[in-house]
Scaffold this active site. Structure first.
Site, mmCIF file in Angstrom:
data_model
loop_
_atom_site.group_PDB
_atom_site.id
_atom_site.type_symbol
_atom_site.label_atom_id
_atom_site.label_comp_id
_atom_site.label_asym_id
_atom_site.label_seq_id
_atom_site.Cartn_x
_atom_site.Cartn_y
_atom_site.Cartn_z
ATOM 1 N N GLU A 184 -10.528 2.331 3.051
ATOM 2 C CA GLU A 184 -9.285 1.629 3.342
ATOM 3 C C GLU A 184 -9.660 0.393 4.153
ATOM 4 O O GLU A 184 -10.201 0.502 5.259
ATOM 5 C CB GLU A 184 -8.293 2.517 4.104
ATOM 6 C CG GLU A 184 -7.855 3.730 3.282
ATOM 7 C CD GLU A 184 -6.574 4.402 3.779
ATOM 8 O OE1 GLU A 184 -6.220 4.218 4.960
ATOM 9 O OE2 GLU A 184 -5.940 5.110 2.968
ATOM 10 N N ARG A 205 4.033 10.495 -5.925
ATOM 11 C CA ARG A 205 5.369 11.005 -6.254
ATOM 12 C C ARG A 205 5.923 10.210 -7.427
ATOM 13 O O ARG A 205 6.919 9.485 -7.302
ATOM 14 C CB ARG A 205 6.296 10.886 -5.031
ATOM 15 C CG ARG A 205 5.827 11.665 -3.802
ATOM 16 C CD ARG A 205 6.743 11.457 -2.602
ATOM 17 N NE ARG A 205 6.811 10.069 -2.169
ATOM 18 C CZ ARG A 205 5.937 9.480 -1.357
ATOM 19 N NH1 ARG A 205 4.927 10.170 -0.865
ATOM 20 N NH2 ARG A 205 6.059 8.210 -1.031
ATOM 21 N N HIS A 223 0.831 -1.207 0.000
ATOM 22 C CA HIS A 223 0.000 0.000 0.000
ATOM 23 C C HIS A 223 0.866 1.258 0.000
ATOM 24 O O HIS A 223 0.643 2.183 -0.792
ATOM 25 C CB HIS A 223 -0.923 -0.007 1.224
ATOM 26 C CG HIS A 223 -1.661 1.275 1.448
ATOM 27 N ND1 HIS A 223 -2.661 1.718 0.603
ATOM 28 C CD2 HIS A 223 -1.545 2.226 2.418
ATOM 29 C CE1 HIS A 223 -3.128 2.882 1.054
ATOM 30 N NE2 HIS A 223 -2.475 3.212 2.144
ATOM 31 N N ASP A 225 -11.425 2.602 7.108
ATOM 32 C CA ASP A 225 -10.967 3.976 7.309
ATOM 33 C C ASP A 225 -11.364 4.795 6.078
ATOM 34 O O ASP A 225 -10.536 5.119 5.225
ATOM 35 C CB ASP A 225 -9.444 3.938 7.500
ATOM 36 C CG ASP A 225 -8.834 5.316 7.670
ATOM 37 O OD1 ASP A 225 -9.538 6.221 8.133
ATOM 38 O OD2 ASP A 225 -7.647 5.468 7.335
#
Lengths: 401, 401
Positions: A185, A127, A118, A219
């Site tokens: 999540e 990124r 993850h 989540d």
């Protein structure tokens, strides 16, 4: 002629809520106060009545959890024995007749980030120009942050789409409105049964004595709100609107057969994170989206173990309390169909999936997500975790606030 | 001949704990259970006895706070009236005879970052090559994160130096040990008296009805632990070892004269953060280090107001509860002698200060820090906040864990 006051419960040994599971939860009957029960097959059994112990007569597991590990062992043994005999009819309810509640009072809540797959996926998404998807600290410590305890709700609670600020990299200014990148999540949550004093770290080796049990944990995450707010102090409103837990807390004592070695940790961890026999948990999760299973994340692949997370959480002297909850972070395996968040599954929305015949990237109003899990139990059985279910409903205040 | 059962308390109108202050706290006498009291001059007055109201007979302000704003107004008026008359001798104790406790049960705790001067100073320290010291989101939303409620301690509690991982940019690998850059953050904390339901944001205009009072708050910070851990999910162990609050909660109702306009906010904030009459608080803080005042941070200079922080915290539908605490973040003014953290005051340790004759950058074992504050009160008086005091003691477990 009177009806018998006892009854023998006939539950197959291989039921997901069979005799080797016996999770703890809080239930109520219509018009009655919530009490602690265990789930046994299709029954919910009232523990105060079954055991004659008033610690179970209230609306929370906390008083029992606070009694400590020896009592957890003793009570599990007593419940197992009692359910093999005739039980008081007054203790037995059909699971379909009860309402399930948040099973414990949440003290502090921390969310970790313990899956390498993850963390690496998110690194690649956020990124893309960086050849190293993991942050430099990631393999040295279980990265985590505190979240909002008050927002933790039990399975079945509707999830109101959150409103908030978002700003894309090319937008001139932030705009306010309902989140347009609402995600999940799929995680596990670990419930601390007995706390630890300020200044007294819990060693990794002692963690098992403090950990009462395990829940499913969703989540819910508003990726657009999170992306704009999280530098430099971490996620806040992108997460704090709601997290869903399953109503049944599976005791760690039921998961002895599920213990597996954690993946090899390289570089070697600092001594306070080392265990003689590092243990993770071989728990298979399942993510259902509008009735279709879209992912099967394997908990066994998690890099950081529950014992390491608790040891890290307390190594600075931070105290813990009965009812503390720490979650694992998204459980994602190496394969695409093992990803535990939709931002990974749809690669930031660039690769939509078809769910029950409809195209999806993030969650639409009316969508429902259910997390489930099973693990190896004693005698070749499997242990069930029940479910953590939530349906997304439209934002209430997104326009007019 | 019996002693009188009542007494008239003679406290000068300009005492920092005079009739226009009347903060709430929890005190105990030796061998007796904690109860709610108010501070009046050098006296602590038991409120259950004074008012004949058992909501004050327990060890926490929460039951009273939960009764809501109308009751806060009514009780303040009743206490003010009662203290102008003879009061039961049994209600009166000398402040020097009592032990003060954490005044409320902390529900969720959030720390903001509301001082532009502090945020800009840290930006310059941590990102010296970036011409813009503030992050792009900083002027659009009050950045904040959740912290550990269990670690919040009352003034006078020793602060055990935390151990943890740190890694300088040129170190080959992280090392473990006691923090070598232990710092303070001089803040104010805002106590939520009445909560708000999941899905129901508190508007900025309604925030005052929910905010019960204000405490001093020292957010002790281990800068070396924080620097290594905080990317990408924010501070955790660098903060979670301890935070100190003052024992007296100054009611917002006592701070009407302290209200000032917040600094002009440019760019204009989104509507949910806008107030017709934006109000901040003209509270003068003071940081004492080993007996010497080293800084006087002005709260009036804070960019984001308490009402904006509460509105932001809930705009996504996150619920709040009685006992929620949100802190302002370090209070720093524009001048060097107004900086509320030692990392700013000593410019990252590069510019040591002399404190009580000794050279200091960060905190040494045995150092003591005291936060104090005053604000304008009614009738030209000043309101005192008491103190948030903490002494650093050596790490206990830094070597052997």
């Amino acid at each position: 002629m009177t009806a018998s006051t006892t009854v023998r419960l006939d539950v197959p040994i291989d039921d997901l809520f069979g005799i080797h599971n016996l999770p703890y939860g809080v239930y109520s009957l219509p018009g009655r106060a919530p009490r602690v029960g265990t789930r046994y097959g299709e029954y919910v059994v009232d523990l105060a009545t079954l055991l004659g112990d008033d610690v179970f007569a209230g609306p929370s597991l906390n008083p029992f959890m606070a009694q400590g590990h020896d009592r957890w062992v003793q009570v599990r043994s007593a419940v197992t024995a009692a359910l093999s005999e005739d039980v008081p009819r007054a203790a037995v309810h059909s699971a379909s007749d009860v309402t399930l509640h948040l099973p414990f009072d949440v003290a502090d809540y921390v969310d970790f980030y313990a899956s390498e797959h993850h963390a690496a996926n998110l690194g690649r998404l956020f990124r893309p120009d960086n050849p190293e998807p993991l942050m430099p600290n990631w393999k040295h410590l279980p990265v985590g942050y505190h979240g909002r305890s008050a927002s933790i709700v039990v399975s079945g609670t509707d999830i109101i789409r959150p409103a908030g600020q978002r700003k894309g990299p090319n937008d001139p200014a932030p705009v306010f409105g309902p989140s347009v990148r609402l995600d999940i999540e799929a995680e596990l949550g670990f419930v601390v049964g007995t706390g630890s004093a300020l200044g007294e770290p819990v060693s990794a080796g002692r963690a098992e004595k403090h950990l009462f049990g395990v829940v499913l944990f969703n989540d819910w995450s508003a990726r657009d709100i999170q992306a704009w707010e999280y530098v430099p102090l971490g996620p806040n409103l992108g997460k704090s609107f709601a997290s869903t837990v399953s109503p049944w807390v599976v005791p760690l004592l039921a998961l002895e057969e599920a213990k597996v070695r954690t993946p090899v940790q390289e570089p070697e961890v600092l001594p306070y994170l080392a265990l003689d026999e590092p243990w993770g948990l071989d728990i298979d999760l399942e993510v259902e989206w509008n009735g279709e299973v879209v992912s099967r994340p394997p908990y066994a692949a998690m890099y950081w173990s529950p014992a390491q997370m608790l040891a890290h959480l307390t190594v600075n002297g931070a105290p813990t309390r009965t009812g503390d909850l720490f979650a694992s972070g998204t459980v994602s395996g190496p394969a695409k169909e093992q990803r535990g968040a939709f931002i990974e599954l749809t690669w930031g929305g660039a690769e939509p999936v078809t769910v029950a015949g409809e195209r999806r990237t993030f969650l639409e109003d009316g969508d429902e997500v259910v997390l489930r899990a099973t693990a190896p139990g004693a005698g070749g059985t499997r242990i069930g975790f029940g479910e953590a279910r939530g349906r997304v409903v439209a934002a209430r205040h997104g326009r007019e606030v």
